[in-house]
Design an enzyme around this catalytic site. Structure first.
Site, PDB file in Angstrom:
ATOM      1  N   GLU A   1       4.539 -11.771   9.283  1.00  0.00           N
ATOM      2  CA  GLU A   1       4.822 -10.883  10.414  1.00  0.00           C
ATOM      3  C   GLU A   1       6.248 -10.352  10.370  1.00  0.00           C
ATOM      4  O   GLU A   1       6.499  -9.200  10.688  1.00  0.00           O
ATOM      5  CB  GLU A   1       4.558 -11.603  11.741  1.00  0.00           C
ATOM      6  CG  GLU A   1       3.076 -11.793  12.066  1.00  0.00           C
ATOM      7  CD  GLU A   1       2.304 -10.486  12.088  1.00  0.00           C
ATOM      8  OE1 GLU A   1       2.902  -9.438  12.396  1.00  0.00           O
ATOM      9  OE2 GLU A   1       1.101 -10.509  11.795  1.00  0.00           O
TER      10      GLU A   1
ATOM     11  N   TYR B   1       6.010  -8.784  20.366  1.00  0.00           N
ATOM     12  CA  TYR B   1       4.897  -8.509  19.462  1.00  0.00           C
ATOM     13  C   TYR B   1       4.644  -9.685  18.515  1.00  0.00           C
ATOM     14  O   TYR B   1       3.517 -10.178  18.378  1.00  0.00           O
ATOM     15  CB  TYR B   1       5.121  -7.228  18.631  1.00  0.00           C
ATOM     16  CG  TYR B   1       4.193  -7.237  17.440  1.00  0.00           C
ATOM     17  CD1 TYR B   1       2.867  -6.883  17.589  1.00  0.00           C
ATOM     18  CD2 TYR B   1       4.609  -7.726  16.197  1.00  0.00           C
ATOM     19  CE1 TYR B   1       1.973  -6.988  16.539  1.00  0.00           C
ATOM     20  CE2 TYR B   1       3.724  -7.831  15.146  1.00  0.00           C
ATOM     21  CZ  TYR B   1       2.408  -7.464  15.314  1.00  0.00           C
ATOM     22  OH  TYR B   1       1.531  -7.591  14.285  1.00  0.00           O
TER      23      TYR B   1
ATOM     24  N   ASP C   1       1.939  -3.051  19.067  1.00  0.00           N
ATOM     25  CA  ASP C   1       2.756  -2.533  17.973  1.00  0.00           C
ATOM     26  C   ASP C   1       2.448  -1.041  17.855  1.00  0.00           C
ATOM     27  O   ASP C   1       1.810  -0.467  18.733  1.00  0.00           O
ATOM     28  CB  ASP C   1       2.446  -3.265  16.664  1.00  0.00           C
ATOM     29  CG  ASP C   1       1.139  -2.791  16.087  1.00  0.00           C
ATOM     30  OD1 ASP C   1       0.215  -2.522  16.864  1.00  0.00           O
ATOM     31  OD2 ASP C   1       1.026  -2.664  14.855  1.00  0.00           O
TER      32      ASP C   1
ATOM     33  N   CYS D   1     -12.351   9.758  13.889  1.00  0.00           N
ATOM     34  CA  CYS D   1     -13.049   9.445  15.141  1.00  0.00           C
ATOM     35  C   CYS D   1     -14.549   9.216  14.957  1.00  0.00           C
ATOM     36  O   CYS D   1     -15.174   8.489  15.728  1.00  0.00           O
ATOM     37  CB  CYS D   1     -12.813  10.549  16.166  1.00  0.00           C
ATOM     38  SG  CYS D   1     -11.075  10.767  16.589  1.00  0.00           S
TER      39      CYS D   1
END
Length: 341
Positions: free
Chosen positions: A44, A126, A144, A205
């Site tokens: 991370e 986060y 994020d 989409c």
DNA sequence: CAGTCGTGGCC
DNA sequence: TGGCCAAGACT
């Protein structure tokens, strides 16, 4: 945003994205294998503002050399920084090292609670949520860049997403929509959707599991959301630098300890009214873009007999390669001196 | 709150 | 090709 079915039934949202992630998400990333708190923390930190494909080789090398948190806590700074070399944002490496020592020597064990994770250097809201989700498979909301873009479109949130008002909305949504189980896959689903479907440009989409509920899609505003932050016009400033050679040496000046290029060596910079420029000959120009202004640099060859500026020293071609120079200055010197017989 | 911090990839 | 963006945190 007030009418979304997902807000009245958060489980529907979680179930939808979790199901999608099982079949269409990323499930073979290196840090997803044996997701221990240490491996998740390292990944991370590396992934902050850095793309997955860039991180992968760094993560592999890191784990080979520093396989657990005790190894990191016991490592010296040079080892840590060398493993980070090239990744950028080097404060992350220093924080990661500090974090390991703090956890090993002060806490004794890796924290589980969100508030405890937040006390670790380099871990913000986060990353704390990500560690909760990925390492412990426990409740840990995340916001994020991916989540920001996804939520702004899905719920039709207006306004620049980095402003505090919008940021607050996004975290409230994350808190409410994050389930109490399947957190590892849920968090991964949000990141995967943002990275592979709800992309900044060319959003896909048609393959999005949230399409029917998406405000941006249903109103034809996918390209307009999230709201772009206004680009500030950056002023252009002129900078005048002196090119002074003597024998095989070049005169460089140590810059002040604050401001641009602090503490680096550079060509001596003078005001445009400086006496040394009076009969100087223009040797060349270059441009450099900073975050807040653009620099139009001119390099001048002054008439002989100009006095040496304070804090300046002479460097030959070998020595100049071993000192800290601003990138554009170094590149100028390489082009106009080192590579010129 | 706005600036700072690196580097590489993308169109 | 230059502007934008990437699993942000810190001052």
């Amino acid at each position: 945003m007030l009418t979304s079915e997902y807000l009245t039934c958060p489980d529907l949202f979680a179930d939808t994205v979790v199901d999608w992630q099982k079949t269409d998400g990323r499930n073979a990333l290196p840090w997803q294998q044996d997701p221990s708190p240490y491996r998740v923390m390292v990944s991370e930190l590396m992934l902050q503002q850095t793309q997955v494909t860039t991180v992968i080789p760094y993560f592999q090398r890191w784990m080979q050399k520093l396989p657990d948190i005790h190894a990191l806590a016991a490592a010296d700074t040079d080892t840590v920084m060398a493993l980070w070399q090239g990744l950028g944002y080097y404060a992350r490496a220093r924080n990661l090292h500090k974090a390991a020592k703090y956890i090993v020597f002060d806490l004794g064990e890796f924290p589980f609670e969100l508030n405890d994770l937040l006390t670790i250097p380099g871990i913000g809201r986060y990353t704390a949520g990500a560690i909760r989700s990925f390492a412990y498979d426990a409740y840990g909301p995340i916001v994020d860049g991916n989540v920001r873009r996804l939520f702004c479109r899905l719920f039709g949130i207006e306004g620049v997403p980095t402003t505090s008002a919008v940021d607050k909305k996004l975290w409230a949504l994350a808190d409410a929509l994050t389930p109490k189980q399947n957190n590892r896959r849920f968090a991964q689903a949000l990141l995967d959707l943002g990275a592979t479907v709800c992309k900044p440009k060319q959003a896909d989409c048609l393959s999005c599991p949230l399409q029917t509920q998406c405000v941006a899609f249903n109103t034809g505003r996918v390209a307009e959301l999230p709201t772009a932050k206004p680009k500030k016009m950056t002023p252009t400033k002129a900078g005048h630098f002196l090119w002074i050679e003597q024998g095989d040496k070049l005169l460089l000046q140590k810059r002040p300890d604050s401001g641009i290029w602090a503490d680096l060596w550079s060509l001596p910079q003078v005001d445009e009214t400086a006496e040394s420029l009076l009969q100087a000959k223009l040797q060349g120009q270059f441009q450099h873009v900073f975050s807040h202004y653009k620099l139009d640099a001119s390099v001048w060859h002054p008439v002989s007999g100009v006095s040496e500026p304070a804090g300046s020293s002479w460097y030959n071609k070998e020595q100049v390669l071993e000192i800290g120079l601003p990138a554009p200055i170094r590149s100028w010197i390489e082009k106009n001196w080192l590579k010129k017989s």
